[in-house]
Enzyme design. Structure first.
Site, PDB file in Angstrom:
ATOM      1  N   TRP A   1       1.166  -1.842   1.132  1.00 23.20           N
ATOM      2  CA  TRP A   1       2.618  -1.911   0.888  1.00 23.20           C
ATOM      3  C   TRP A   1       3.397  -1.331   2.071  1.00 23.20           C
ATOM      4  CZ3 TRP A   1       5.990   2.299  -1.358  1.00 23.20           C
ATOM      5  CH2 TRP A   1       7.280   1.823  -1.661  1.00 23.20           C
TER       6      TRP A   1
ATOM      7  N   GLN B   1       5.353  -2.762   8.932  1.00 29.74           N
ATOM      8  CA  GLN B   1       5.509  -1.569   9.784  1.00 29.74           C
ATOM      9  C   GLN B   1       4.485  -1.519  10.915  1.00 29.74           C
ATOM     10  OE1 GLN B   1       4.888   2.073   7.610  1.00 29.74           O
ATOM     11  NE2 GLN B   1       5.723   3.381   9.210  1.00 29.74           N
TER      12      GLN B   1
ATOM     13  N   TYR C   1       4.353  -8.039  -1.264  1.00 27.67           N
ATOM     14  CA  TYR C   1       4.285  -7.194  -0.065  1.00 27.67           C
ATOM     15  C   TYR C   1       4.542  -8.044   1.182  1.00 27.67           C
ATOM     16  CZ  TYR C   1       2.119  -3.607  -3.066  1.00 27.67           C
ATOM     17  OH  TYR C   1       1.849  -2.697  -4.059  1.00 27.67           O
TER      18      TYR C   1
ATOM     19  N   ALA D   1       3.835  10.478  -2.203  1.00 30.08           N
ATOM     20  CA  ALA D   1       5.267  10.205  -2.410  1.00 30.08           C
ATOM     21  C   ALA D   1       5.887   9.635  -1.132  1.00 30.08           C
ATOM     22  CB  ALA D   1       6.007  11.459  -2.875  1.00 30.08           C
TER      23      ALA D   1
ATOM     24  N   GLU E   1      -7.910  11.421   8.400  1.00 29.64           N
ATOM     25  CA  GLU E   1      -7.598  12.746   7.844  1.00 29.64           C
ATOM     26  C   GLU E   1      -7.676  12.703   6.312  1.00 29.64           C
ATOM     27  OE1 GLU E   1      -3.615  14.035   8.809  1.00 29.64           O
ATOM     28  OE2 GLU E   1      -3.867  15.951   7.784  1.00 29.64           O
TER      29      GLU E   1
HETATM   30  P1  NDP Z   1       1.553   7.295   0.086  1.00 28.00           P
HETATM   31  O1  NDP Z   1       2.508   7.936  -0.837  1.00 28.00           O
HETATM   32  O2  NDP Z   1       0.289   8.030   0.357  1.00 28.00           O
HETATM   33  O3  NDP Z   1       2.328   7.020   1.460  1.00 28.00           O
HETATM   34  C1  NDP Z   1       1.619   6.538   2.556  1.00 28.00           C
HETATM   35  C2  NDP Z   1       2.430   6.825   3.820  1.00 28.00           C
HETATM   36  O4  NDP Z   1       2.501   8.238   4.052  1.00 28.00           O
HETATM   37  C3  NDP Z   1       1.746   6.253   5.039  1.00 28.00           C
HETATM   38  O5  NDP Z   1       2.007   4.894   5.216  1.00 28.00           O
HETATM   39  C4  NDP Z   1       2.341   7.136   6.130  1.00 28.00           C
HETATM   40  O6  NDP Z   1       3.667   6.689   6.357  1.00 28.00           O
HETATM   41  C5  NDP Z   1       2.351   8.495   5.440  1.00 28.00           C
HETATM   42  N1  NDP Z   1       1.070   9.218   5.607  1.00 28.00           N
HETATM   43  C6  NDP Z   1      -0.122   8.934   5.021  1.00 28.00           C
HETATM   44  N2  NDP Z   1      -1.071   9.804   5.414  1.00 28.00           N
HETATM   45  C7  NDP Z   1      -0.477  10.659   6.259  1.00 28.00           C
HETATM   46  C8  NDP Z   1      -0.958  11.770   7.000  1.00 28.00           C
HETATM   47  N3  NDP Z   1      -2.227  12.167   6.922  1.00 28.00           N
HETATM   48  N4  NDP Z   1      -0.071  12.437   7.780  1.00 28.00           N
HETATM   49  C9  NDP Z   1       1.227  12.057   7.877  1.00 28.00           C
HETATM   50  N5  NDP Z   1       1.724  11.004   7.197  1.00 28.00           N
HETATM   51  C10 NDP Z   1       0.893  10.300   6.396  1.00 28.00           C
HETATM   52  O7  NDP Z   1       1.093   5.873  -0.421  1.00 28.00           O
HETATM   53  P2  NDP Z   1       1.913   4.477  -0.510  1.00 28.00           P
HETATM   54  O8  NDP Z   1       3.292   4.693  -0.983  1.00 28.00           O
HETATM   55  O9  NDP Z   1       1.698   3.751   0.759  1.00 28.00           O
HETATM   56  O10 NDP Z   1       1.106   3.770  -1.684  1.00 28.00           O
HETATM   57  C11 NDP Z   1      -0.273   3.454  -1.510  1.00 28.00           C
HETATM   58  C12 NDP Z   1      -0.545   2.054  -1.998  1.00 28.00           C
HETATM   59  O11 NDP Z   1      -0.245   1.958  -3.383  1.00 28.00           O
HETATM   60  C13 NDP Z   1       0.310   0.945  -1.363  1.00 28.00           C
HETATM   61  O12 NDP Z   1      -0.166   0.543  -0.104  1.00 28.00           O
HETATM   62  C14 NDP Z   1       0.162  -0.144  -2.388  1.00 28.00           C
HETATM   63  O13 NDP Z   1      -1.069  -0.806  -2.229  1.00 28.00           O
HETATM   64  C15 NDP Z   1       0.174   0.644  -3.691  1.00 28.00           C
HETATM   65  N6  NDP Z   1       1.541   0.672  -4.287  1.00 28.00           N
HETATM   66  C16 NDP Z   1       1.705   0.054  -5.503  1.00 28.00           C
HETATM   67  C17 NDP Z   1       2.931   0.012  -6.126  1.00 28.00           C
HETATM   68  C18 NDP Z   1       3.067  -0.667  -7.436  1.00 28.00           C
HETATM   69  O14 NDP Z   1       4.203  -0.868  -7.911  1.00 28.00           O
HETATM   70  N7  NDP Z   1       1.990  -1.061  -8.066  1.00 28.00           N
HETATM   71  C19 NDP Z   1       4.140   0.616  -5.493  1.00 28.00           C
HETATM   72  C20 NDP Z   1       3.837   1.272  -4.247  1.00 28.00           C
HETATM   73  C21 NDP Z   1       2.600   1.301  -3.677  1.00 28.00           C
HETATM   74  P3  NDP Z   1       4.505   6.965   7.688  1.00 28.00           P
HETATM   75  O15 NDP Z   1       3.536   7.141   8.823  1.00 28.00           O
HETATM   76  O16 NDP Z   1       5.372   5.795   7.823  1.00 28.00           O
HETATM   77  O17 NDP Z   1       5.272   8.224   7.400  1.00 28.00           O
END
Ligand code: NDP
Length: 327
Positions: free
Chosen positions: A21, A27, A54, A213, A295
């Site tokens: 997502w 991105q 997505y 989050a 990580e």
């Molecule tokens: P997270 O809340 O874990 O956010 C992930 C984001 O956090 C990354 O893309 C990155 O963004 C940042 N991040 C992750 N790891 C690190 C780190 N070690 N250090 C610093 N920043 C970090 O999960 P998502 O919101 O991406 O959700 C995960 C999955 O869940 C999605 O890909 C999707 O498949 C599913 N999903 C399902 C939904 C539904 O309605 N069913 C809704 C939303 C998600 P950045 O670098 O840009 O800061």
């Protein structure tokens, strides 16, 4: 990697999985998506999460190309799609959970992902305009025709999930097996309270989303959002406004001290906290960089450091224990 059964089904998913997502087809570059999937697969991740909406189908297209290129044996990984929002069209035939869209959505996802069947197929939201009988029958028929293996829901209420089970029982249909809810240190009620009973009664499995989050629990954000992060992406002001609050950032600062004492990074602590819940089948990770994924993978071992005493310290900082009904 460790594996958990997806609810009452026999399917075992890796405790951590990878989602797409806002990253795949949006991105991040396709070569980063490929590197992420490679690292994930080599670490034992066996579930890749996707949805028709997505990047309006582009995320599935990117993932499909990578799966094809990697040539990993089909019996070593699982992939999902989700139906409801469509891929951009707003006509009533192009969205929802009626038979036409669920079947057409499945066929289109199969094409974009370049697979013969989806392992998991989710109803991405409840559809108040379609009788649950119609959706349940359609999902059953998709399983019978070999196009999907398991069906489930995302952000449905416990009552809606139980209605689907009642219909399935009445007509001897294959019932939904999993739900995909949001679950993280800030967002707990549904997973910890609302579904509490149906883990036991119908054996609900959960593939939980946004364990950080949207990155706030990674501990890198200020009120503006970290530059080069999703919270600064054009068109995502709504997400920043919803997720980023001064109160949340204050709590994260306190959590960081707990993480440091355990020699863990903040994101690893937050993901391991989700894994401590036995009703979580798999935590879907999101990552925009390979280093983030690497990580976050260490959350598997980090679980062992989250003793009851540590969990109590985290609970005190969060001060958001969900209210459970008294009886
Ligand atoms: P997270 O809340 O874990 O956010 C992930 C984001 O956090 C990354 O893309 C990155 O963004 C940042 N991040 C992750 N790891 C690190 C780190 N070690 N250090 C610093 N920043 C970090 O999960 P998502 O919101 O991406 O959700 C995960 C999955 O869940 C999605 O890909 C999707 O498949 C599913 N999903 C399902 C939904 C539904 O309605 N069913 C809704 C939303 C998600 P950045 O670098 O840009 O800061």
């Amino acid at each position: 990697m460790r594996y958990r059964r997806l609810g009452s089904s026999g399917l075992q998913l890796s405790e951590l999985s990878l989602g797409s997502w806002l990253t795949f087809g949006k991105q991040i570059e396709d070569r980063t998506a490929e590197a992420l999937m490679k690292v994930a697969y080599e670490a034992g991740i066996n579930f890749f999460d996707n949805a028709q909406i997505y990047s309006r189908g582009e995320s599935e297209r990117v993932m499909g190309k990578i799966l094809k290129k990697m040539k990993w044996p089909r019996d070593t990984w699982t992939v999902s799609s989700k139906v409801y929002f469509g891929t951009g069209g707003k006509l009533p035939t192009q969205v929802g959970l009626h038979r036409k869209h669920v079947v057409e959505g499945c066929d289109a996802a199969l094409k974009r992902l370049q697979v013969d069947y989806l392992d998991l197929y989710f109803c991405h939201r409840p559809d108040k305009k379609t009788p649950i009988e119609e959706t349940a029958w359609t999902m059953h028929q998709l399983i019978m025709s070999g196009k999907i293996l398991y069906w489930g829901t995302s952000e449905w209420s416990a009552q809606e999930i139980m209605e689907a089970h009642m219909v399935a029982r009445q007509h001897h249909l294959i019932a939904p097996v999993m739900e995909q809810p949001q679950y993280n240190l800030f967002h707990r009620d549904k997973v910890e309270v609302e579904y509490d009973q149906i883990y036991r009664t119908v054996g609900l499995g959960t593939t939980i989303w946004s364990p950080l989050a949207s990155g706030i629990l990674a501990g890198k954000h200020t009120m503006d959002g970290h530059k080069n992060s999703r919270l600064r992406m054009a068109g995502l002001d709504w997400l920043r406004e919803r997720e980023l609050t001064a109160e949340r950032l204050k709590k994260v600062e306190k959590l960081k001290a707990i993480a440091a004492k355990l020699d863990l990074s903040m994101p690893v602590l937050a993901i391991a906290w989700c894994l401590r819940n036995p009703n979580v089948s798999t935590v879907i990770l999101g990552a925009s960089k390979v280093a983030q994924l690497k990580e976050n993978l260490s959350a598997i071992e980090a679980q062992d450091k989250l003793t009851d005493e540590v969990m109590a310290r985290i609970a005190k900082v969060m001060d958001n224990e969900p209210k459970r009904p008294q009886w």
